[in-house]
Design an enzyme around this catalytic site. Structure first.
Site, PDB file in Angstrom:
ATOM      1  N   HIS A   1       5.182  25.058   4.213  1.00 49.48           N
ATOM      2  CA  HIS A   1       6.189  26.094   3.993  1.00 49.48           C
ATOM      3  C   HIS A   1       7.583  25.518   4.144  1.00 49.48           C
ATOM      4  CE1 HIS A   1       7.029  26.354   8.319  1.00 49.48           C
ATOM      5  NE2 HIS A   1       5.703  26.348   8.528  1.00 49.48           N
TER       6      HIS A   1
ATOM      7  N   CYS B   1       1.839  23.579  11.448  1.00 45.64           N
ATOM      8  CA  CYS B   1       2.106  23.680  10.017  1.00 45.64           C
ATOM      9  C   CYS B   1       2.968  22.514   9.538  1.00 45.64           C
ATOM     10  CB  CYS B   1       2.797  25.001   9.709  1.00 45.64           C
ATOM     11  SG  CYS B   1       1.725  26.444   9.880  1.00 45.64           S
TER      12      CYS B   1
END
Length: 441
Positions: free
Chosen positions: A197, A215
Site C-alpha cells: 500500500h 505490510c
C-alpha cells in the site's frame, strides 16, 4: 572553468533523469545476465543546491532511507551542506526469483516488478517492511484484490500499542491524507490482511526502513503506478536475499546489504554465503576472483554492486586474428588429393656403337689391302682380297646391326629428392581447434 561547467551539466542531467525515470530499467540483452543499470554513463551523482538532508535526496530520487544513507556513509544524514556531492544508486542485481510478477526482497527494502506484456523491462521501487516483532512473511503468494482509497481497520494489538504511546486509534481510519494505507492498496493472498500500500504524509520519510506492522509501504506515486499496471492474480514472491551475485557482460558482480534487525550475521557467515553464491553462478566452480574486493563489500554493506571477476567470452565470439610471421598458419580445408601414378624418368634414345676400336681397325686394314693389291703377288692378292671383302661385310653389319655388347643398364627408380604426394590423412590431421586456432600437428 570548462571542466567545472561540464561536471555541473552532468550532475544536472542525473537530477533530471532521476526525477523522471527513477524506477524503470531495461533488462540486459545477454541471456543469463542479471545486473540492471540506470545511468549508463556511470555517473550516479547529484549536488546539493542548498542545505538539506539525505532523506530529501531519497524522496526526490524515489530511493529508500537506508539505501541513501548506506551509499553516503561519509555524509551527515541530517545535514548535507550546499554544494556537497551525493551518491545515488546505479546498478542493481536482480533477486534470484522468476522474472514474472512482483518480487519483494525484504533485505534490501526493494521491489522488482516485471510488467506483463512488456518483455525486457523491469520496474524497481523502494518500500518499507515489517519491524522485528511484525515480520513480513516470506514465500510465494499473489494479488488477491485491489482497493482504491481503502479504509483502515487497525487490529486490536495495534490499537493497544498506539494507546500505550499516547496515540489512540479509532476502530476505523477513513481514507484521507492521514490514512496509513495511502490512496491505493494491493491485498495479498495471505492470512492477516497483508498488503502492498501507499503511505500518509506523516510517514513518507520512513520508506526504505523496517518500521511497518508487516505490510509493504511505498511512496504515493510508486503505488499509484503499480496499482494501475498490476492485475489481480499476479504472482508475488517475498524473499530475503541480503547478498546477491549476477553477471553483466562477462563480469561477475556482488551486492551486499545490511542484515535486518535481530538477524545479524558474522563476517564469516556472510563470506560463506557469498562464496556459495559465487560458485553456483560460475557453473559450480570457484573462479579466481578478487578476495580483497569481496571482503570490503561484505564489511561495507552499502548495497552497491562491485565487480569481482571477469571471464573470457566464449570462443565462438572471438574472431581469430590474421596470422603473421610469428604465428602458425590458420588451417585450410583441402579437397581430397589422389596421388598421381608414378611415371618413369625419360630416357633419351642413344645408339651405342659396337666396339668402336674394332671397327676403326677393320676399316684401316681394308684400305691398306686395297692400296697394296697391285703390288702383291696374284696368289697373296686373291687371299687378301677375300679377307678384305669379308672384313668389309663385317664392318657394314656392324654399322647396321646392334652389337651384342650390352649397354649400361639404366635403373628406373624414383629419385630420392622427388616430392612425395601429400596423403589425405596428413591433410586431415592438420586441423586446428574448434575455436579456429591452429595448435600445430
Amino acid at each position: 572553468m570548462k571542466i567545472c561547467k561540464l561536471f555541473a551539466c552532468a550532475l544536472f542531467y542525473c537530477v533530471t533523469v532521476g526525477n523522471t525515470y527513477a524506477s524503470t530499467y531495461t533488462l540486459p540483452p545477454t541471456p543469463g545476465d542479471t545486473v540492471i543499470t540506470q545511468y549508463h554513463d556511470d555517473v550516479p551523482l547529484a549536488r546539493a543546491n542548498q542545505d538539506e538532508t539525505l532523506l530529501d535526496f531519497a524522496r526526490r530520487f524515489l530511493l529508500g532511507q537506508t539505501e541513501i544513507v548506506r551509499l553516503n556513509q561519509d555524509l551527515d544524514r541530517w545535514h548535507v551542506k550546499k554544494g556537497e556531492i551525493v551518491r545515488l544508486s546505479n546498478k542493481r542485481i536482480l533477486p534470484n526469483t522468476p522474472h514474472e510478477g512482483i518480487t519483494l526482497n525484504i533485505s534490501e527494502y526493494r521491489m522488482y516488478y516485471y510488467p506483463a506484456g512488456q518483455p525486457g523491462v523491469v520496474m524497481s521501487f523502494a518500500h518499507g517492511v515489517g519491524r522485528q516483532d511484525w515480520k513480513t512473511p516470506l514465500g510465494k503468494t499473489s494479488v488477491a484484490r485491489k482497493v482504491k482509497d481503502p479504509a483502515w481497520h487497525p487490529p486490536e494489538s495495534i490499537r493497544r500499542e498506539h494507546a500505550a504511546n499516547g496515540d489512540p486509534l479509532p476502530a476505523t481510519v477513513l481514507p484521507g491524507p492521514h490514512n496509513p494505507l495511502g490512496a491505493y492498496a494491493l491485498y495479498l493472498n495471505l492470512p492477516g490482511e497483508y498488503r502492498i500500500h501507499g503511505t500518509d504524509i506523516d510517514k513518507i520519510y520512513g520508506i526504505g526502513m523496517q518500521i511497518t506492522h508487516g505490510c509493504v509501504r511505498m511512496y504515493p506515486e510508486d503505488i499509484e503506478e503499480l496499482y494501475k499496471t498490476v492485475s489481480v492474480g499476479t504472482p508475488v514472491y517475498l524473499v530475503k536475499q541480503p547478498i546477491k551475485v549476477g553477471w553483466l557482460d562477462n563480469v561477475l558482480y556482488i551486492e551486499a546489504h545490511p542484515d535486518l534487525e535481530g538477524e545479524e550475521m558474522t563476517l564469516d557467515q556472510r563470506y560463506a554465503v557469498a562464496l556459495d553464491l559465487i560458485q553456483k553462478a560460475n557453473n559450480n566452480e570457484i573462479p579466481d576472483f578478487d578476495q580483497t574486493i569481496l571482503n570490503e563489500a561484505l564489511k561495507k554493506l552499502d548495497g552497491d554492486p562491485v565487480a569481482l571477476f571477469e571471464r573470457l567470452p566464449p570462443l565462438e565470439e572471438v574472431m581469430p586474428s590474421a596470422p603473421d610471421s610469428l604465428t602458425a598458419p590458420l588451417p585450410v580445408t583441402l579437397p581430397p588429393v589422389k596421388p598421381a601414378p608414378a611415371k618413369p624418368l625419360p630416357v633419351k634414345a642413344k645408339s651405342i656403337p659396337a666396339s668402336k676400336p674394332a671397327v676403326a681397325k677393320l676399316g684401316k686394314t681394308a684400305k691398306l689391302a686395297k692400296n697394296q693389291a697391285v703390288a702383291v703377288k696374284p696368289a697373296k692378292a686373291k687371299a687378301l682380297a677375300t679377307k678384305s671383302v669379308t672384313a668389309s661385310v663385317t664392318a657394314k653389319k656392324a654399322k647396321t646391326k646392334p652389337s651384342n655388347t650390352k649397354a649400361p643398364a639404366v635403373k628406373l627408380t624414383k629419385a630420392k629428392t622427388a616430392v612425395k604426394p601429400t596423403s589425405i590423412k596428413q591433410v586431415q590431421n592438420r586441423k586446428g581447434s574448434s575455436g579456429g586456432y591452429y595448435h600445430g600437428s
